[in-house]
Design a protein around this motif. Structure first.
Motif, mmCIF file in Angstrom:
data_model
loop_
_atom_site.group_PDB
_atom_site.id
_atom_site.type_symbol
_atom_site.label_atom_id
_atom_site.label_comp_id
_atom_site.label_asym_id
_atom_site.label_seq_id
_atom_site.Cartn_x
_atom_site.Cartn_y
_atom_site.Cartn_z
ATOM 1 N N SER A 18 38.897 46.068 41.521
ATOM 2 C CA SER A 18 39.346 44.740 41.947
ATOM 3 C C SER A 18 38.171 43.762 41.944
ATOM 4 C CB SER A 18 39.958 44.799 43.344
ATOM 5 O OG SER A 18 38.945 45.015 44.306
ATOM 6 N N LYS A 19 38.509 42.497 41.984
ATOM 7 C CA LYS A 19 37.474 41.464 42.067
ATOM 8 C C LYS A 19 36.703 41.595 43.372
ATOM 9 C CE LYS A 19 40.066 38.297 39.160
ATOM 10 N NZ LYS A 19 40.865 37.091 39.074
ATOM 11 N N ALA A 20 37.387 41.973 44.426
ATOM 12 C CA ALA A 20 36.728 42.163 45.719
ATOM 13 C C ALA A 20 35.751 43.336 45.664
ATOM 14 C CB ALA A 20 37.760 42.396 46.809
ATOM 15 N N ASP A 21 36.146 44.410 44.973
ATOM 16 C CA ASP A 21 35.244 45.560 44.816
ATOM 17 C C ASP A 21 33.977 45.157 44.058
ATOM 18 O OD1 ASP A 21 37.055 47.218 46.111
ATOM 19 O OD2 ASP A 21 37.934 47.965 44.238
ATOM 20 N N ALA A 26 28.261 44.143 43.774
ATOM 21 C CA ALA A 26 27.193 43.338 43.185
ATOM 22 C C ALA A 26 26.504 42.437 44.201
ATOM 23 C CB ALA A 26 27.750 42.490 42.043
ATOM 24 N N GLY A 27 27.049 42.351 45.410
ATOM 25 C CA GLY A 27 26.458 41.486 46.424
ATOM 26 C C GLY A 27 26.593 40.014 46.086
ATOM 27 N N ILE A 28 27.766 39.648 45.614
ATOM 28 C CA ILE A 28 28.028 38.268 45.191
ATOM 29 C C ILE A 28 28.781 37.542 46.311
ATOM 30 C CG2 ILE A 28 29.264 36.847 43.523
ATOM 31 C CD1 ILE A 28 28.906 39.151 41.532
ATOM 32 N N ALA A 29 28.420 36.311 46.556
ATOM 33 C CA ALA A 29 29.067 35.502 47.593
ATOM 34 C C ALA A 29 30.495 35.141 47.180
ATOM 35 C CB ALA A 29 28.259 34.228 47.835
ATOM 36 N N PRO A 30 31.391 34.987 48.150
ATOM 37 C CA PRO A 30 32.786 34.614 47.837
ATOM 38 C C PRO A 30 32.895 33.325 47.025
ATOM 39 C CG PRO A 30 32.615 35.292 50.124
ATOM 40 C CD PRO A 30 31.205 35.224 49.588
ATOM 41 N N ASN A 31 32.063 32.332 47.330
ATOM 42 C CA ASN A 31 32.145 31.070 46.581
ATOM 43 C C ASN A 31 31.720 31.250 45.126
ATOM 44 O OD1 ASN A 31 29.464 31.422 47.426
ATOM 45 N ND2 ASN A 31 29.049 29.230 47.367
ATOM 46 N N THR A 32 30.841 32.209 44.864
ATOM 47 C CA THR A 32 30.425 32.496 43.486
ATOM 48 C C THR A 32 31.578 33.140 42.725
ATOM 49 O OG1 THR A 32 28.135 32.768 44.199
ATOM 50 C CG2 THR A 32 28.721 33.680 42.055
ATOM 51 N N MET A 33 32.328 34.013 43.386
ATOM 52 C CA MET A 33 33.503 34.614 42.739
ATOM 53 C C MET A 33 34.532 33.533 42.410
ATOM 54 S SD MET A 33 33.106 37.762 42.068
ATOM 55 C CE MET A 33 34.766 38.216 41.620
ATOM 56 N N THR A 34 34.657 32.549 43.270
ATOM 57 C CA THR A 34 35.567 31.436 42.999
ATOM 58 C C THR A 34 35.121 30.694 41.746
ATOM 59 O OG1 THR A 34 36.091 31.198 45.342
ATOM 60 C CG2 THR A 34 36.534 29.288 43.927
ATOM 61 N N ARG A 35 33.827 30.473 41.611
ATOM 62 C CA ARG A 35 33.297 29.803 40.413
ATOM 63 C C ARG A 35 33.612 30.622 39.162
ATOM 64 N NH1 ARG A 35 30.112 25.602 40.917
ATOM 65 N NH2 ARG A 35 28.948 26.024 39.015
ATOM 66 N N LEU A 36 33.484 31.938 39.255
ATOM 67 C CA LEU A 36 33.806 32.808 38.119
ATOM 68 C C LEU A 36 35.285 32.705 37.766
ATOM 69 C CD1 LEU A 36 31.723 35.969 39.096
ATOM 70 C CD2 LEU A 36 31.363 34.569 37.062
#
Length: 68
Positions: A18-21, A26-36
């Motif tokens: 999943s994207k959450a996994d 990877a230690g990525i911030a939630p706002n960075t996942m939104t940008r992706l």
């Protein structure tokens, strides 16, 4: 030129991840996942983290698309 992360999303589906996994691994911030998810620019550091977690090359997770 636009950025597309469709390759990344397909890779996650193939690996049943999943994207959450990915975000946690990877230690990525939630706002960075939104940008992706919005196909917006992220830093090379973020892309490097994703590539290391998935053991792939940058071309396996993103591509540039002409906006003609």
């Amino acid at each position: 030129m636009a950025i597309s992360y469709n390759k990344l999303w397909k890779l996650l589906v193939d690996r049943k991840m999943s994207k959450a996994d990915l975000r946690k691994a990877a230690g990525i911030a939630p706002n960075t996942m939104t940008r992706l998810r919005r196909d917006e620019e992220v830093t090379l550091t973020v892309l490097n983290k994703i590539c290391r977690v998935l053991d792939v090359d940058i071309g396996d997770v993103m591509e540039f698309i002409n906006e003609d």
